[in-house]
Motif scaffolding. Sequence first.
Motif, mmCIF file in Angstrom:
data_model
loop_
_atom_site.group_PDB
_atom_site.id
_atom_site.type_symbol
_atom_site.label_atom_id
_atom_site.label_comp_id
_atom_site.label_asym_id
_atom_site.label_seq_id
_atom_site.Cartn_x
_atom_site.Cartn_y
_atom_site.Cartn_z
ATOM 1 N N LEU A 60 11.584 13.295 -1.006
ATOM 2 C CA LEU A 60 11.404 14.532 -0.232
ATOM 3 C C LEU A 60 12.281 15.630 -0.817
ATOM 4 O O LEU A 60 13.453 15.431 -1.042
ATOM 5 C CB LEU A 60 11.768 14.298 1.233
ATOM 6 C CG LEU A 60 10.777 13.446 2.020
ATOM 7 C CD1 LEU A 60 11.281 13.227 3.415
ATOM 8 C CD2 LEU A 60 9.416 14.093 2.021
ATOM 9 N N TYR A 110 0.845 -1.199 0.000
ATOM 10 C CA TYR A 110 0.000 0.000 0.000
ATOM 11 C C TYR A 110 0.876 1.244 0.000
ATOM 12 O O TYR A 110 2.065 1.189 0.337
ATOM 13 C CB TYR A 110 -0.923 0.009 1.222
ATOM 14 C CG TYR A 110 -0.232 0.099 2.558
ATOM 15 C CD1 TYR A 110 0.157 1.332 3.083
ATOM 16 C CD2 TYR A 110 0.060 -1.051 3.285
ATOM 17 C CE1 TYR A 110 0.807 1.414 4.304
ATOM 18 C CE2 TYR A 110 0.712 -0.971 4.509
ATOM 19 C CZ TYR A 110 1.086 0.260 5.018
ATOM 20 O OH TYR A 110 1.738 0.336 6.217
ATOM 21 N N VAL A 112 4.671 0.842 0.967
ATOM 22 C CA VAL A 112 4.991 -0.169 1.983
ATOM 23 C C VAL A 112 4.585 -1.529 1.445
ATOM 24 O O VAL A 112 3.477 -1.691 0.936
ATOM 25 C CB VAL A 112 4.226 0.105 3.292
ATOM 26 C CG1 VAL A 112 4.496 -0.997 4.314
ATOM 27 C CG2 VAL A 112 4.594 1.474 3.855
ATOM 28 N N PHE A 163 11.443 7.597 0.411
ATOM 29 C CA PHE A 163 11.841 8.759 1.204
ATOM 30 C C PHE A 163 12.724 9.726 0.418
ATOM 31 O O PHE A 163 12.799 10.916 0.728
ATOM 32 C CB PHE A 163 12.556 8.310 2.477
ATOM 33 C CG PHE A 163 11.661 7.563 3.422
ATOM 34 C CD1 PHE A 163 10.738 8.247 4.187
ATOM 35 C CD2 PHE A 163 11.719 6.183 3.519
ATOM 36 C CE1 PHE A 163 9.891 7.570 5.053
ATOM 37 C CE2 PHE A 163 10.877 5.496 4.375
ATOM 38 C CZ PHE A 163 9.957 6.190 5.143
ATOM 39 N N TRP A 201 1.013 5.294 1.540
ATOM 40 C CA TRP A 201 0.426 6.179 2.536
ATOM 41 C C TRP A 201 1.229 7.455 2.608
ATOM 42 O O TRP A 201 2.314 7.554 2.024
ATOM 43 C CB TRP A 201 0.264 5.482 3.897
ATOM 44 C CG TRP A 201 1.507 5.010 4.586
ATOM 45 C CD1 TRP A 201 2.769 4.976 4.072
ATOM 46 C CD2 TRP A 201 1.604 4.500 5.917
ATOM 47 N NE1 TRP A 201 3.637 4.466 5.005
ATOM 48 C CE2 TRP A 201 2.957 4.171 6.149
ATOM 49 C CE3 TRP A 201 0.691 4.290 6.945
ATOM 50 C CZ2 TRP A 201 3.399 3.645 7.367
ATOM 51 C CZ3 TRP A 201 1.146 3.765 8.151
ATOM 52 C CH2 TRP A 201 2.473 3.439 8.347
ATOM 53 N N GLY A 202 0.686 8.444 3.320
ATOM 54 C CA GLY A 202 1.316 9.750 3.383
ATOM 55 C C GLY A 202 2.585 9.744 4.223
ATOM 56 O O GLY A 202 2.849 8.816 4.970
ATOM 57 N N ILE A 203 3.352 10.799 4.051
ATOM 58 C CA ILE A 203 4.619 10.934 4.762
ATOM 59 C C ILE A 203 4.418 11.837 5.971
ATOM 60 O O ILE A 203 3.822 12.910 5.867
ATOM 61 C CB ILE A 203 5.692 11.520 3.819
ATOM 62 C CG1 ILE A 203 5.939 10.544 2.666
ATOM 63 C CG2 ILE A 203 6.982 11.801 4.583
ATOM 64 C CD1 ILE A 203 6.839 11.078 1.570
ATOM 65 N N ASN A 204 4.938 11.399 7.109
ATOM 66 C CA ASN A 204 4.851 12.201 8.345
ATOM 67 C C ASN A 204 5.339 13.615 8.097
ATOM 68 O O ASN A 204 6.389 13.814 7.498
ATOM 69 C CB ASN A 204 5.731 11.590 9.441
ATOM 70 C CG ASN A 204 5.194 10.262 9.910
ATOM 71 O OD1 ASN A 204 4.007 10.004 9.818
ATOM 72 N ND2 ASN A 204 6.071 9.406 10.384
ATOM 73 N N THR A 254 4.812 7.249 0.465
ATOM 74 C CA THR A 254 5.768 6.142 0.434
ATOM 75 C C THR A 254 5.009 4.850 0.176
ATOM 76 O O THR A 254 3.807 4.749 0.417
ATOM 77 C CB THR A 254 6.553 6.025 1.752
ATOM 78 O OG1 THR A 254 5.640 6.022 2.835
ATOM 79 C CG2 THR A 254 7.526 7.203 1.905
ATOM 80 N N GLU A 311 9.671 -0.291 3.189
ATOM 81 C CA GLU A 311 9.035 0.992 2.871
ATOM 82 C C GLU A 311 10.015 1.807 2.037
ATOM 83 O O GLU A 311 11.162 2.020 2.440
ATOM 84 C CB GLU A 311 8.658 1.760 4.149
ATOM 85 C CG GLU A 311 7.991 3.096 3.831
ATOM 86 C CD GLU A 311 7.320 3.746 5.042
ATOM 87 O OE1 GLU A 311 7.564 3.298 6.172
ATOM 88 O OE2 GLU A 311 6.561 4.709 4.826
#
Lengths: 142, 114
Positions: A113, A73, A90, A110, A75-78, A88, A107
């Motif tokens: 960014l 899946y 996963v 990154f 999902w958003g990045i912190n 990212t 995952e």
Amino acid sequence: MGFPDRIERTVRTDRPVERVWDAITTAEGLGTWFGQSAEVDLRVGGTATLKWDSGDTARLRIERLEPKTVFGYTWGINGLPEDDPRRTYVEFTLAPDGAGTTVTVVETGFAQLGPDDYGKAFDGNTKGWAAELDELVAYLHG
Amino acid sequence: MADRASEIVAEAVFVALADPNRRAILAALAENGPATATDLATRLPITRQGIAKHLTLLAEAGLVAAEPGERRRVRYHLQSAPMRVAQQFLAALARDWDGPLAALRSHLDDASGS
């Protein structure tokens, strides 16, 4: 440690792949060990929503499903806004290991960014950096 | 960029950021734009000599660069590229999978015991 565009972790459990598959793909499983509650629309393109008592929510967009083998899946990045297009990826991979299962989670993403986040890094006060770096050092020495 | 090269860049950034005075200098440059060492010494509770020493280290880490000018009026400005490299490290480290995986394993153990 290589340049971390990716995080990879592996864990082994005595439980068979069927059990692990349910734990990582059902609302009951995800809402117990990962979030504190979960709703799961288990299909490629479907959404799984995880909620925590802290008020945090994670929306997983399911990208890959190979029963009992691969659950992937995005999902958003912190630290980025919820509607930010950068996410990212996963991927959980299950492999039978004797009577048990080896679970690998990878995952990636990154490295995407960019310079925008750099500005945000300075928005907080310098204490924020101190805390962040203390955590980094604790992690590296832990 | 090669992995090893990125790691060296990130390491220099973390060393540079480990000092509260250097973080204060970077924050001042980020907030108010380019400044001379004298400007910074006026604004921050750091001696002129301290400022010069920290600016040298920050320049070596690639986090600031000197703009050409008369010797005493050289202005320093931020450079973001090394910070971006370091930030990728922080983002990756912040995503802690060890906790969730330990929780998954104990969830599987508990469920089977009941």
